[in-house]
Design a protein around this motif. Sequence first.
Motif, mmCIF file in Angstrom:
data_model
loop_
_atom_site.group_PDB
_atom_site.id
_atom_site.type_symbol
_atom_site.label_atom_id
_atom_site.label_comp_id
_atom_site.label_asym_id
_atom_site.label_seq_id
_atom_site.Cartn_x
_atom_site.Cartn_y
_atom_site.Cartn_z
ATOM 1 N N ALA A 162 -9.349 18.920 -38.261
ATOM 2 C CA ALA A 162 -8.760 20.080 -37.594
ATOM 3 C C ALA A 162 -7.440 19.729 -36.916
ATOM 4 O O ALA A 162 -6.432 20.439 -37.063
ATOM 5 N N PHE A 163 -7.426 18.608 -36.181
ATOM 6 C CA PHE A 163 -6.207 18.206 -35.485
ATOM 7 C C PHE A 163 -5.109 17.795 -36.459
ATOM 8 O O PHE A 163 -3.959 18.226 -36.342
ATOM 9 N N ALA A 164 -5.469 16.940 -37.427
ATOM 10 C CA ALA A 164 -4.460 16.391 -38.332
ATOM 11 C C ALA A 164 -3.800 17.490 -39.159
ATOM 12 O O ALA A 164 -2.567 17.564 -39.268
ATOM 13 N N VAL A 165 -4.618 18.364 -39.757
ATOM 14 C CA VAL A 165 -4.065 19.428 -40.580
ATOM 15 C C VAL A 165 -3.343 20.447 -39.701
ATOM 16 O O VAL A 165 -2.337 21.037 -40.109
ATOM 17 N N GLY A 166 -3.841 20.653 -38.476
ATOM 18 C CA GLY A 166 -3.155 21.558 -37.557
ATOM 19 C C GLY A 166 -1.759 21.070 -37.211
ATOM 20 O O GLY A 166 -0.807 21.858 -37.189
ATOM 21 N N VAL A 378 1.595 10.557 -43.169
ATOM 22 C CA VAL A 378 0.188 10.953 -43.243
ATOM 23 C C VAL A 378 -0.698 9.883 -42.617
ATOM 24 O O VAL A 378 -1.676 10.186 -41.919
ATOM 25 N N GLY A 379 -0.370 8.607 -42.860
ATOM 26 C CA GLY A 379 -1.148 7.523 -42.265
ATOM 27 C C GLY A 379 -1.120 7.552 -40.750
ATOM 28 O O GLY A 379 -2.142 7.367 -40.086
ATOM 29 N N LEU A 380 0.075 7.798 -40.201
ATOM 30 C CA LEU A 380 0.184 7.915 -38.741
ATOM 31 C C LEU A 380 -0.623 9.102 -38.235
ATOM 32 O O LEU A 380 -1.339 9.005 -37.231
ATOM 33 N N LEU A 381 -0.528 10.234 -38.931
ATOM 34 C CA LEU A 381 -1.236 11.442 -38.519
ATOM 35 C C LEU A 381 -2.751 11.254 -38.596
ATOM 36 O O LEU A 381 -3.499 11.823 -37.794
ATOM 37 N N ALA A 382 -3.210 10.452 -39.541
ATOM 38 C CA ALA A 382 -4.643 10.203 -39.697
ATOM 39 C C ALA A 382 -5.220 9.415 -38.524
ATOM 40 O O ALA A 382 -6.448 9.311 -38.391
ATOM 41 N N SER A 415 -4.932 9.544 -30.139
ATOM 42 C CA SER A 415 -4.697 10.807 -30.852
ATOM 43 C C SER A 415 -3.362 11.419 -30.450
ATOM 44 O O SER A 415 -2.639 11.972 -31.292
ATOM 45 N N LEU A 416 -3.011 11.300 -29.177
ATOM 46 C CA LEU A 416 -1.720 11.803 -28.710
ATOM 47 C C LEU A 416 -0.573 11.030 -29.350
ATOM 48 O O LEU A 416 0.406 11.619 -29.845
ATOM 49 N N LEU A 417 -0.685 9.711 -29.369
ATOM 50 C CA LEU A 417 0.355 8.878 -29.982
ATOM 51 C C LEU A 417 0.449 9.135 -31.483
ATOM 52 O O LEU A 417 1.550 9.216 -32.039
ATOM 53 N N ALA A 418 -0.716 9.275 -32.144
ATOM 54 C CA ALA A 418 -0.722 9.520 -33.589
ATOM 55 C C ALA A 418 -0.112 10.870 -33.921
ATOM 56 O O ALA A 418 0.651 11.006 -34.894
ATOM 57 N N ALA A 419 -0.440 11.884 -33.110
ATOM 58 C CA ALA A 419 0.136 13.213 -33.348
ATOM 59 C C ALA A 419 1.644 13.192 -33.166
ATOM 60 O O ALA A 419 2.390 13.803 -33.955
ATOM 61 N N ALA A 420 2.107 12.498 -32.121
ATOM 62 C CA ALA A 420 3.544 12.429 -31.872
ATOM 63 C C ALA A 420 4.258 11.634 -32.972
ATOM 64 O O ALA A 420 5.288 12.069 -33.500
ATOM 65 N N GLY A 421 3.705 10.464 -33.320
ATOM 66 C CA GLY A 421 4.334 9.631 -34.334
ATOM 67 C C GLY A 421 4.302 10.261 -35.712
ATOM 68 O O GLY A 421 5.322 10.372 -36.406
ATOM 69 N N GLY A 422 3.097 10.673 -36.143
ATOM 70 C CA GLY A 422 2.975 11.293 -37.460
ATOM 71 C C GLY A 422 3.718 12.612 -37.535
ATOM 72 O O GLY A 422 4.372 12.914 -38.547
ATOM 73 N N GLY A 424 6.355 13.485 -35.828
ATOM 74 C CA GLY A 424 7.791 13.219 -35.883
ATOM 75 C C GLY A 424 8.257 12.805 -37.269
ATOM 76 O O GLY A 424 9.272 13.304 -37.778
ATOM 77 N N VAL A 425 7.509 11.892 -37.905
ATOM 78 C CA VAL A 425 7.877 11.437 -39.252
ATOM 79 C C VAL A 425 7.812 12.585 -40.257
ATOM 80 O O VAL A 425 8.713 12.773 -41.082
ATOM 81 N N LEU A 426 6.747 13.394 -40.182
ATOM 82 C CA LEU A 426 6.593 14.475 -41.155
ATOM 83 C C LEU A 426 7.579 15.614 -40.900
ATOM 84 O O LEU A 426 7.992 16.301 -41.849
ATOM 85 N N ALA A 427 7.949 15.849 -39.647
ATOM 86 C CA ALA A 427 8.987 16.842 -39.377
ATOM 87 C C ALA A 427 10.310 16.403 -39.998
ATOM 88 O O ALA A 427 11.040 17.214 -40.596
ATOM 89 N N TRP A 428 10.632 15.106 -39.860
ATOM 90 C CA TRP A 428 11.841 14.563 -40.488
ATOM 91 C C TRP A 428 11.768 14.684 -42.003
ATOM 92 O O TRP A 428 12.710 15.126 -42.663
#
Length: 447
Positions: A162-166, A378-382, A415-422, A424-428
């Motif tokens: 839910a979090f990752a896909v969100g 995706v790895g960061l987001l996971a 989870s906070l760090l992963a959401a921010a890192g992943g 950021g990379v995927l937005a780029w």
Amino acid sequence: MTTPPATPPATPPDGGPQHRTLFSALSPGGERNLADTLRDERTGGMLLLAGALLALLWANLAPASYGAVSGTVVGPAALHLDLDVAHWASDFLLAIFFFVVGVELKREMVVGELRHVATAALPAAAAVGGMVVPAGVYLAVNTALPGGAPEGWAVPTATDIAFAVGVLAIVGRGVPVALRAFLLTLAVVDDLLAIVIIAVGYTDSVAVGLLAGSFACVAVFALALRHGVRTPVLLVPLALAAWALLHASGVHATIAGVLLGFAVPAAPGTALGRRARGDAPEPHEPGEDDHSLAEHYEHLWRPVSAGFAVPVFALFAAGVTVDASMIGATFAEPVGLGVLLGLVLGKPLGITAATWLVARFTRARLAPGLGWWDVVGVGLLAGIGFTVSLLVGVLAFGSGSVHDDQVVVAVLAASLLAAAGGGGVLAWRGRVHTRRGAPTPEVGTSR
């Protein structure tokens, strides 16, 4: 100044007085709109985050109240169901979440990405790498440092769908459709492996007779569905009996949700879809046969899972009293450090390395338009391991223990760090793909 005449109250057609209610029931259209909103991936992620934040606020501002509510025992002792509210949230409400996961897994295996070895190979290998490496990182930390607790090795292995896909739905507007499919398949396989870990790794003793009774209820549930039975009067008691018997057997009760989800037919069929929805037969139209009972049940139960079950679980799982000394102690202790490093570093390393190895030494390839920075994102987001990681932490260390509190803080931070890192990379990467003219997914639609 003249006062305008009062407007007479509206009256219904029969001439009687009309009474307005402040909180009236939603209209059928309003109910459909609410359900569709709860199916939206961004909404599910935000509700989950809201549950976690509310838990932290409640546990820190009124810890006595939080402890009293979460520790309130409800249920019949004669049936081994005298559980406190926190255990009802983790054992019963998460069974609804795992039912949706089971239905989704069944559908993916029958008609989705997992039915083709070629398309499933890379994300499946990524999921395995994304579990093995974080477990290895955790074990390395907890065997090398004094005071380690190796039994928590499975905590950093899970990815929260839910979090990752969100997060991907919010930031990844420009990424190709194939990247979303890669993340979904990876998360589905990750969930399947997490289910196996929970069933095998955290079951101390099993009452075989009760386990057999639960399996029998699941079998009857499956037969009823295959023979066209759709009435909740039969299906709901069977599902509850399967859950209660499995709970009493010693196996974690959320597994019942997975088994019931697997029991739902996933083969496409117009008749199945219409009977489930209660629609009248209609002439054949293109695309009708794409519907299945699994798709219908996933559509029906996802709002319950995303809008109620998972946020309430978060409310009673993430409530830990946090202060500066505890945060410092968490990341100085091997349990918290192992969970943090496993999710933030182990996940992206394992997913990227496993994907590269499979692509390097087999015929499997990344989907057209994807690059290795997409895989890294995706790895960061996971590394967002929220729901299942918290559940495994409770199973490994026990609710309210010192290690359990450390797990909660570490999972939230990771989870906070992963959401921010992943994110950021995927937005780029989304901006890069947009400039290249890559096709983009319909963001926010239900799976």
